[in-house]
Motif scaffolding. Sequence first.
Motif, PDB file in Angstrom:
ATOM      1  N   UNK A 227       0.822  -1.217   0.000  1.00 11.19           N
ATOM      2  CA  UNK A 227       0.000   0.000   0.000  1.00 11.19           C
ATOM      3  C   UNK A 227       0.858   1.271   0.000  1.00 11.19           C
ATOM      4  N   UNK A 228       1.788   1.391   0.950  1.00  2.83           N
ATOM      5  CA  UNK A 228       2.501   2.652   1.175  1.00  2.83           C
ATOM      6  C   UNK A 228       3.352   3.068  -0.008  1.00  2.83           C
ATOM      7  N   UNK A 229       4.054   2.128  -0.601  1.00  3.15           N
ATOM      8  CA  UNK A 229       4.982   2.461  -1.683  1.00  3.15           C
ATOM      9  C   UNK A 229       4.276   3.061  -2.892  1.00  3.15           C
ATOM     10  N   UNK A 230       3.034   2.686  -3.076  1.00  2.00           N
ATOM     11  CA  UNK A 230       2.285   3.157  -4.246  1.00  2.00           C
ATOM     12  C   UNK A 230       1.983   4.652  -4.155  1.00  2.00           C
ATOM     13  N   UNK A 231       2.181   5.260  -2.967  1.00  3.18           N
ATOM     14  CA  UNK A 231       1.883   6.687  -2.815  1.00  3.18           C
ATOM     15  C   UNK A 231       2.647   7.554  -3.807  1.00  3.18           C
ATOM     16  N   UNK A 232       3.844   7.096  -4.213  1.00  3.43           N
ATOM     17  CA  UNK A 232       4.690   7.922  -5.076  1.00  3.43           C
ATOM     18  C   UNK A 232       4.071   8.149  -6.462  1.00  3.43           C
ATOM     19  N   UNK A 233       3.173   7.239  -6.862  1.00  4.99           N
ATOM     20  CA  UNK A 233       2.473   7.462  -8.131  1.00  4.99           C
ATOM     21  C   UNK A 233       1.006   7.816  -7.926  1.00  4.99           C
ATOM     22  N   UNK A 234       0.399   7.359  -6.806  1.00  2.00           N
ATOM     23  CA  UNK A 234      -1.004   7.733  -6.566  1.00  2.00           C
ATOM     24  C   UNK A 234      -1.125   9.236  -6.362  1.00  2.00           C
ATOM     25  N   UNK A 235      -0.125   9.849  -5.720  1.00  2.00           N
ATOM     26  CA  UNK A 235      -0.157  11.300  -5.501  1.00  2.00           C
ATOM     27  C   UNK A 235      -0.080  12.071  -6.807  1.00  2.00           C
ATOM     28  N   UNK A 236       0.482  11.454  -7.837  1.00  2.00           N
ATOM     29  CA  UNK A 236       0.598  12.107  -9.152  1.00  2.00           C
ATOM     30  C   UNK A 236      -0.628  11.875 -10.028  1.00  2.00           C
ATOM     31  N   UNK A 237      -1.547  11.007  -9.541  1.00  2.00           N
ATOM     32  CA  UNK A 237      -2.738  10.737 -10.345  1.00  2.00           C
ATOM     33  C   UNK A 237      -2.570   9.614 -11.336  1.00  2.00           C
ATOM     34  N   UNK A 238      -1.721   8.633 -11.010  1.00  2.00           N
ATOM     35  CA  UNK A 238      -1.554   7.458 -11.885  1.00  2.00           C
ATOM     36  C   UNK A 238      -2.923   6.842 -12.184  1.00  2.00           C
ATOM     37  N   UNK A 239      -3.191   6.414 -13.424  1.00  2.00           N
ATOM     38  CA  UNK A 239      -2.267   6.383 -14.568  1.00  2.00           C
ATOM     39  C   UNK A 239      -2.449   7.536 -15.567  1.00  2.00           C
ATOM     40  N   UNK A 240      -3.513   8.341 -15.378  1.00  2.00           N
ATOM     41  CA  UNK A 240      -3.857   9.321 -16.418  1.00  2.00           C
ATOM     42  C   UNK A 240      -3.638  10.773 -16.015  1.00  2.00           C
ATOM     43  N   UNK A 241      -3.227  11.009 -14.781  1.00  2.00           N
ATOM     44  CA  UNK A 241      -3.083  12.379 -14.303  1.00  2.00           C
ATOM     45  C   UNK A 241      -1.972  13.132 -15.012  1.00  2.00           C
ATOM     46  N   UNK A 242      -2.152  14.435 -15.158  1.00  2.00           N
ATOM     47  CA  UNK A 242      -1.144  15.260 -15.828  1.00  2.00           C
ATOM     48  C   UNK A 242       0.178  15.262 -15.071  1.00  2.00           C
ATOM     49  N   UNK A 243       0.106  15.296 -13.736  1.00  2.00           N
ATOM     50  CA  UNK A 243       1.347  15.271 -12.957  1.00  2.00           C
ATOM     51  C   UNK A 243       2.102  13.961 -13.139  1.00  2.00           C
ATOM     52  N   UNK A 244       1.349  12.870 -13.248  1.00  2.00           N
ATOM     53  CA  UNK A 244       2.017  11.582 -13.484  1.00  2.00           C
ATOM     54  C   UNK A 244       2.731  11.605 -14.838  1.00  2.00           C
ATOM     55  N   UNK A 245       2.068  12.088 -15.837  1.00  2.00           N
ATOM     56  CA  UNK A 245       2.677  12.139 -17.176  1.00  2.00           C
ATOM     57  C   UNK A 245       3.871  13.080 -17.207  1.00  2.00           C
TER      58      UNK A 245
END
Length: 649
Positions: A227-245
């Motif tokens: 769960x915790x490690x996924x925060x690094x991409x969930x905070x960016x809006x994975x998979x379609x968020x602009x911040x993730x891209x």
Amino acid sequence: MKYYITTPIFYPNSSPHIGTAYTTVAADTLARYHRLQGDQVHFLTGTDENAQKIVRTAEANNTDPKIYVDGVVERFKELWQALDISNDDFIRTTEERHQVVVQRIFTKLFEQGDIYKSEYSGWYCTPCETFWMENKLINGKCPNADCGREVELLKEESYFFRLSKYQGALLKYIEEHPTFIQPVSRRNEMLRFIEGGLEDLCVSRTTFQWGIKVPFDPKHVVYVWLDALINYISALGYPDGENYKRFWPADVHIMGKDIVRFHAVIWPIILMAIDIPLPKVIYGHGWYLTKDGGKISKSRGNVQDSFALIQRYGSDAIRYFLLREMQAGTDGTYSEDNVVERINSDLANDFGNFVSRSLAMIVKYRDGMIPRPGQDGALELELKALSSEVKKAVDESLRKCDPASALEEIWRFVARCNKYVDETSPWALAKHEEQKERLDTVLYTFAECIRIMAILTAPFMPGLPSKICELLGKDERLIRWEEADQWGIAEAGIKVQKGEPLFPRIDLAQYLTAEETATVDKNLNESPESLQAPEFEFEPIKEEITIDEFAKIDLRVGKVLSAEKVEKTDKLMKLEVEVAGEVRTIVSGIAKHYSPDDLVNQYIVLVANLKPTKLRGITSQGMILAASKGEVLEVITINKKLPGGAQVK
């Protein structure tokens, strides 16, 4: 250029401590540095709230886990504000934006066969949130060097993640990307761990319900280290968020060395399994230890109140101490007297004193107006060359996530600026009208040195530049990183002011509590027997000499202008000492007992008429006096600032 940096998300089971503060201040320094470089920065921190230890801590406090954790999270946010942390986002793993991404990834891994259901039987350490095989336990307890506490035997239905399937791929990636795990000591440690064989990871629990539900099997909650490690991409809006891209992959995940294994093994394998790029760097820094070598941590009950430290000494001073004391790849030592020593030596004496006396001389000799400089001399050219050299070294150190080395370089420039004052002696120039242009050049150089010092320290002590800019009659637009090695930027005719000391000297005694004062008094009032000096075997006193023979030795006070260790030696230190109107080089075997910073601006005693000798190719003109016994050595210093060259009788 984009730059994405993260701290780990911290357990909010109690208020943040000094180690947590170091991680976040280090990340903030790198983020600020890259902003000054013109990079588009995204800086993430947050809290890891879906852990069993949160439930148990809340129960111990007779409250609901969510209510309890909300209060602690606010303390984190307040501390980051007090420390001038410039994070762009703060992620909580209880947020819906995180939960939906975790459930999506868990489902994907299950559907592609990387997660399967089985039964877990083994040992679990709740404080570490870690499962251990029995053969890994030490005396039946948690093998984590920072733990060693009791473990629980668990037997429950669980889902497992096929770590073992990706062992070869991970080893290959680490070998092909030598800078992926830093520093090298952590990389080597991780390689040995992986080569020892990876076991599939239990990734769900059924014995408690606090956490993110497995979407297709809701009696299970997702194990915290998936769960915790996924925060690094969930905070960016994975998979379609602009911040993730825009920002993924992360440029740096920075963390304490105790959790590197989770980030260098579990996290990369999760990313490999869902086919997205790995972070560029995983950096594991050391711990802050007490003077007796113990780790400062919540579990040991020896945490420091960061809020009290900031209230006493200021955010910039605490940031400076934390960053300067933690050398790359090693542990740092924390004590409050160490903090005070750093403030008084580095910030008050070196940095603050240079700024104060330089501006005071501009005020005194040119009515506070920055003069127009004349022709540069050798000293000004040397300063200019050094500023360029130091800026390059700072750039290189920060690219390596090594703020301590960067600060050492900056203080090399600060020390040289102080030496420049003594070499140019503006007070002497001011006495001669024909030296007017030379004095103008020196005073202008002072202003430029202060400006450059403000720029170089901006990522580390963000509250400092605005204070310096105010003294220089400018706003913060003066702080442009690319101008840290450029000269001629300060405008002649600008009005400066001396102002209050940037870093007043600290007397630690004023902050002692009643309990601490009582301890000091108790130590002072010990019985005479306990205060007796230990018995030593002393060398016999040498043959008597006459007063005339003693008179041949010329003992003088000398002011240490600069100091540095002699390369490829353990004991030798090279010092530049001002004595009787000249600057001498003295080589002394004191490097094991003093750092260069300990001696700069100190007044020492030396034998001034000793014949010069060569040590490691360096001509040494004199000998420093020191007292020693066994492994203890102390240089003899003069408390009153007698002029360099004063006789010792």
